[in-house]
Design a protein around this motif. Structure first.
Motif, PDB file in Angstrom:
ATOM      1  N   GLY A 454      46.336  14.167  50.240  1.00  0.00           N
ATOM      2  CA  GLY A 454      46.561  13.414  51.472  1.00  0.00           C
ATOM      3  C   GLY A 454      46.975  11.982  51.217  1.00  0.00           C
ATOM      4  N   LEU A 455      47.314  11.656  49.965  1.00  0.00           N
ATOM      5  CA  LEU A 455      47.699  10.287  49.605  1.00  0.00           C
ATOM      6  C   LEU A 455      49.144  10.179  49.150  1.00  0.00           C
ATOM      7  N   GLY A 456      49.808  11.323  49.002  1.00  0.00           N
ATOM      8  CA  GLY A 456      51.161  11.317  48.439  1.00  0.00           C
ATOM      9  C   GLY A 456      52.143  10.489  49.246  1.00  0.00           C
ATOM     10  N   LEU A 457      52.190  10.681  50.568  1.00  0.00           N
ATOM     11  CA  LEU A 457      53.138   9.925  51.388  1.00  0.00           C
ATOM     12  C   LEU A 457      52.743   8.457  51.505  1.00  0.00           C
ATOM     13  N   ALA A 458      51.448   8.168  51.472  1.00  0.00           N
ATOM     14  CA  ALA A 458      51.004   6.768  51.490  1.00  0.00           C
ATOM     15  C   ALA A 458      51.488   6.049  50.238  1.00  0.00           C
ATOM     16  N   ILE A 459      51.370   6.729  49.089  1.00  0.00           N
ATOM     17  CA  ILE A 459      51.860   6.144  47.829  1.00  0.00           C
ATOM     18  C   ILE A 459      53.372   5.994  47.873  1.00  0.00           C
ATOM     19  N   THR A 460      54.056   7.009  48.411  1.00  0.00           N
ATOM     20  CA  THR A 460      55.518   6.964  48.517  1.00  0.00           C
ATOM     21  C   THR A 460      55.962   5.753  49.331  1.00  0.00           C
ATOM     22  N   LYS A 461      55.310   5.522  50.461  1.00  0.00           N
ATOM     23  CA  LYS A 461      55.686   4.383  51.299  1.00  0.00           C
ATOM     24  C   LYS A 461      55.429   3.059  50.589  1.00  0.00           C
ATOM     25  N   GLU A 462      54.317   2.962  49.874  1.00  0.00           N
ATOM     26  CA  GLU A 462      54.029   1.727  49.132  1.00  0.00           C
ATOM     27  C   GLU A 462      55.114   1.444  48.104  1.00  0.00           C
ATOM     28  N   ILE A 463      55.570   2.492  47.403  1.00  0.00           N
ATOM     29  CA  ILE A 463      56.611   2.310  46.387  1.00  0.00           C
ATOM     30  C   ILE A 463      57.912   1.860  47.045  1.00  0.00           C
ATOM     31  N   VAL A 464      58.279   2.497  48.157  1.00  0.00           N
ATOM     32  CA  VAL A 464      59.513   2.121  48.859  1.00  0.00           C
ATOM     33  C   VAL A 464      59.414   0.675  49.354  1.00  0.00           C
ATOM     34  N   ASP A 465      58.255   0.293  49.870  1.00  0.00           N
ATOM     35  CA  ASP A 465      58.068  -1.087  50.334  1.00  0.00           C
ATOM     36  C   ASP A 465      58.202  -2.071  49.182  1.00  0.00           C
ATOM     37  N   LYS A 466      57.690  -1.706  48.020  1.00  0.00           N
ATOM     38  CA  LYS A 466      57.811  -2.576  46.850  1.00  0.00           C
ATOM     39  C   LYS A 466      59.266  -2.809  46.471  1.00  0.00           C
ATOM     40  N   HIS A 467      60.121  -1.855  46.786  1.00  0.00           N
ATOM     41  CA  HIS A 467      61.557  -1.984  46.518  1.00  0.00           C
ATOM     42  C   HIS A 467      62.294  -2.620  47.698  1.00  0.00           C
ATOM     43  N   HIS A 468      61.523  -3.147  48.699  1.00  0.00           N
ATOM     44  CA  HIS A 468      62.099  -3.766  49.898  1.00  0.00           C
ATOM     45  C   HIS A 468      62.961  -2.784  50.682  1.00  0.00           C
ATOM     46  N   GLY A 469      62.549  -1.521  50.657  1.00  0.00           N
ATOM     47  CA  GLY A 469      63.272  -0.489  51.368  1.00  0.00           C
ATOM     48  C   GLY A 469      62.497   0.006  52.576  1.00  0.00           C
ATOM     49  N   SER A 470      62.934   1.120  53.126  1.00  0.00           N
ATOM     50  CA  SER A 470      62.269   1.703  54.295  1.00  0.00           C
ATOM     51  C   SER A 470      62.313   3.219  54.176  1.00  0.00           C
ATOM     52  N   ILE A 471      61.349   3.871  54.818  1.00  0.00           N
ATOM     53  CA  ILE A 471      61.296   5.334  54.840  1.00  0.00           C
ATOM     54  C   ILE A 471      60.982   5.785  56.261  1.00  0.00           C
ATOM     55  N   LYS A 472      61.723   6.767  56.737  1.00  0.00           N
ATOM     56  CA  LYS A 472      61.543   7.280  58.089  1.00  0.00           C
ATOM     57  C   LYS A 472      61.430   8.800  58.050  1.00  0.00           C
ATOM     58  N   VAL A 473      60.788   9.357  59.094  1.00  0.00           N
ATOM     59  CA  VAL A 473      60.620  10.794  59.181  1.00  0.00           C
ATOM     60  C   VAL A 473      61.142  11.271  60.531  1.00  0.00           C
ATOM     61  N   HIS A 474      61.835  12.401  60.487  1.00  0.00           N
ATOM     62  CA  HIS A 474      62.295  13.054  61.717  1.00  0.00           C
ATOM     63  C   HIS A 474      61.979  14.540  61.581  1.00  0.00           C
ATOM     64  N   SER A 475      61.302  15.066  62.593  1.00  0.00           N
ATOM     65  CA  SER A 475      60.859  16.450  62.455  1.00  0.00           C
ATOM     66  C   SER A 475      60.709  17.120  63.813  1.00  0.00           C
ATOM     67  N   LYS A 476      60.848  18.450  63.816  1.00  0.00           N
ATOM     68  CA  LYS A 476      60.567  19.294  64.983  1.00  0.00           C
ATOM     69  C   LYS A 476      59.714  20.451  64.518  1.00  0.00           C
ATOM     70  N   GLU A 477      58.667  20.690  65.274  1.00  0.00           N
ATOM     71  CA  GLU A 477      57.762  21.778  64.890  1.00  0.00           C
ATOM     72  C   GLU A 477      58.509  23.120  64.861  1.00  0.00           C
ATOM     73  N   GLY A 478      58.298  23.846  63.749  1.00  0.00           N
ATOM     74  CA  GLY A 478      58.916  25.158  63.588  1.00  0.00           C
ATOM     75  C   GLY A 478      60.345  25.111  63.095  1.00  0.00           C
ATOM     76  N   GLU A 479      60.954  23.910  63.002  1.00  0.00           N
ATOM     77  CA  GLU A 479      62.354  23.828  62.569  1.00  0.00           C
ATOM     78  C   GLU A 479      62.506  23.136  61.220  1.00  0.00           C
ATOM     79  N   GLY A 480      61.619  22.218  60.896  1.00  0.00           N
ATOM     80  CA  GLY A 480      61.717  21.533  59.615  1.00  0.00           C
ATOM     81  C   GLY A 480      61.567  20.033  59.749  1.00  0.00           C
ATOM     82  N   THR A 481      61.623  19.373  58.599  1.00  0.00           N
ATOM     83  CA  THR A 481      61.371  17.925  58.528  1.00  0.00           C
ATOM     84  C   THR A 481      62.393  17.269  57.630  1.00  0.00           C
ATOM     85  N   THR A 482      62.779  16.028  57.989  1.00  0.00           N
ATOM     86  CA  THR A 482      63.692  15.235  57.161  1.00  0.00           C
ATOM     87  C   THR A 482      63.084  13.867  56.910  1.00  0.00           C
ATOM     88  N   PHE A 483      62.951  13.510  55.645  1.00  0.00           N
ATOM     89  CA  PHE A 483      62.531  12.165  55.249  1.00  0.00           C
ATOM     90  C   PHE A 483      63.760  11.429  54.752  1.00  0.00           C
TER      91      PHE A 483
END
Length: 493
Positions: A454-483
């Protein structure tokens, strides 16, 4: 003097209210005092000039009267008739002296006072101004309490070419300035009264304005004090429509800060609770398994092996949670090291996909890589590889059998973009706002099965923030997810 009293006085002197009071008071009092002094001086000066002008007019009348009265006939006639001539004209000159409230002396060329509205008639005049007047020069002397004039009386003699002037004598006049002094005293009294009223008004107005100007700031200060003392942390500072725009802006910023602090406090509390729960769960499982083995004698070796394998899995799970926690703590430190170098992003992504492909094949999931152009960027190679690994591994774990995981890489002149899309179970709209929180799980039961911390995405966001970047998620239940990850091509230091 008490030290606390000194500190209170110092605090008052440094306060904004006191400074506003002083500034407004000075802005009113100083112009008032300066204007009062100016008005007083101008009024007294004008009054004095008018009085002196009136004296000059009176002198003209007095001179004409003296000249027409033949006071100086003794110069050209028999000196024995002088007294008779003076006595005949005394009454007229004395009338002028009373009318203009002045002292008049008529002095002949021998400096003998022929007439004096005072008591010096018949005496010799030794005044310096009279001496200069005998030389034909008009004299004007202004003293504190009087104004003196010396007016020569002259006649012309000789022919037109050799014409000369003979000084018959002088007319000495002295006018009292008592009226000017009285006017000055009255004017000063009125000016002082008006100035005092304006000063009092200025002090009252300065106090009112200091209170009005500082009230909004004091409200914010009170809110900050309550929050600093852990009181009413959820209470927002009061904002009124008539507050200054700067104060309203500070209030809005402060409310945003309080909101973030409140969120952080709650997040921290939830984090501690989640950490305790997550660390305790594997231990509890191991305790149950160990107690089961100890409580039963003569179990088959296969059962022992099965229990030991379960204990080993729980130990691995505990280790993964601790490892991720340590990594997250390291990433959150502002001084955390980040080793930036120019690397080939395409190669990193391809390497990660090759490593995870066997896991995908076990679920018959197709892994696709779409590279639109070669991308060279300044990143921490190890940490960025962790971002790619976390996103792709989650896409495989939470995908459906026979699904697809598509990873695309693109860039423009400033950023590069990494997208990881799956055809899995999807994420609800409510959950999408919390996917980057620590220990948050969309499907807790399935996460237990996949062994996530339950920490993987939290770590991912911290790393992206350290690179002065951004991460977004778009998803629909039953159809899939895009990061979608966006990171600058050049690292901003």
């Amino acid at each position: 003097m008490n030290k606390n009293l000194i500190e209170k006085i110092r605090s008052v002197l440094k306060s904004l209210k006191f400074r506003v009071f002083v500034i407004v008071a000075l802005a009113i009092i100083l112009p008032t005092l300066i204007s009062s002094i100016f008005i007083y001086n101008v009024a007294v000066k004008n009054y004095t000039e008018k009085k002196i002008d009136s004296f000059s007019g009176a002198n003209t009348v007095i001179r004409n009267t003296v000249e027409n009265g033949h006071f100086f006939d003794e110069v050209v006639e028999d000196a024995e008739t002088t007294n008779n001539s003076v006595l005949q004209n005394n009454a007229q000159v004395e009338h002028l002296a009373k009318a203009h409230q002045c002292r008049i002396q008529v002095i002949n060329s021998k400096r003998v006072i022929l007439y004096d509205s005072g008591s010096d008639a018949g005496k010799n005049s030794v005044a310096r101004a009279v001496q200069k007047g005998m030389a034909g020069e008009k004299q004007f002397v202004q003293k504190e309490d009087a104004v003196e004039y010396v007016i020569p009386v002259v006649i012309s003699s000789g022919g037109s070419e050799t014409e000369s002037q003979i000084v018959l004598g002088v007319i000495y006049t002295r006018y009292s300035l008592k009226d000017v002094e009285n006017y000055s005293l009255n004017m000063r009294r009125y000016v002082n009264m008006a100035s005092s009223l304006l000063v009092i008004f200025g002090l009252i107005l300065a106090w009112v304005l200091s209170v009005v100007f500082t009230n909004p700031i004091q409200r914010i200060e009170k809110s900050i004090t309550e929050i600093s003392q852990a009181k009413n942390i959820d209470k927002e500072p009061v904002e009124e429509e008539n507050d200054y725009s700067e104060v309203m802006e500070i209030s809005r910023d402060f409310r945003a800060l309080v909101s973030r602090l409140t969120t952080q406090v709650r997040s921290q509390q939830e984090f501690v609770s989640n950490v305790s729960h997550e660390l305790k769960t594997p231990i509890t499982s191991m305790k149950i398994l160990a107690d089961s083995l100890l409580g039963q004698q003569g179990l088959p070796e296969e059962l022992y092996q099965e229990f030991l394998q379960d204990i080993s899995k729980e130990i691995d799970r505990e280790n993964n949670i601790i490892t991720d926690l340590l990594e997250l703590v390291r990433m959150e430190k502002s001084s955390a090291e980040i080793n930036i170098s120019s690397v080939n992003i395409n190669e990193i992504v391809e390497t990660i996909l090759r490593r995870l492909k066997p896991i995908a094949e076990s679920k018959n999931i197709e892994v696709i890589f779409e590279s639109f152009r070669p991308v060279i960027a300044d990143v921490d190679e190890i940490k960025f590889a962790s971002v790619v690994n976390n996103l792709v591994e989650n896409a495989i774990k939470y995908n459906n059998t026979d699904g697809t995981v598509t990873t695309s890489l693109n860039s423009d002149h400033q950023y590069f973009y990494l997208k990881v899309t799956d055809t899995g179970i999807g994420i609800s709209e409510e959950a999408q706002e919390r996917v980057f929180e620590r220990f948050f799980r969309v499907d807790k039961a399935r996460t237990r099965e996949t062994g996530g911390s339950g920490l993987g995405l939290a770590i991912t966001k911290e790393i992206v923030d350290k690179h002065h970047g951004s991460i977004k998620v778009h998803s629909k239940e039953g159809e899939g997810t895009t990061f979608t990850v966006r990171i600058p091509l050049k690292y901003i230091r």
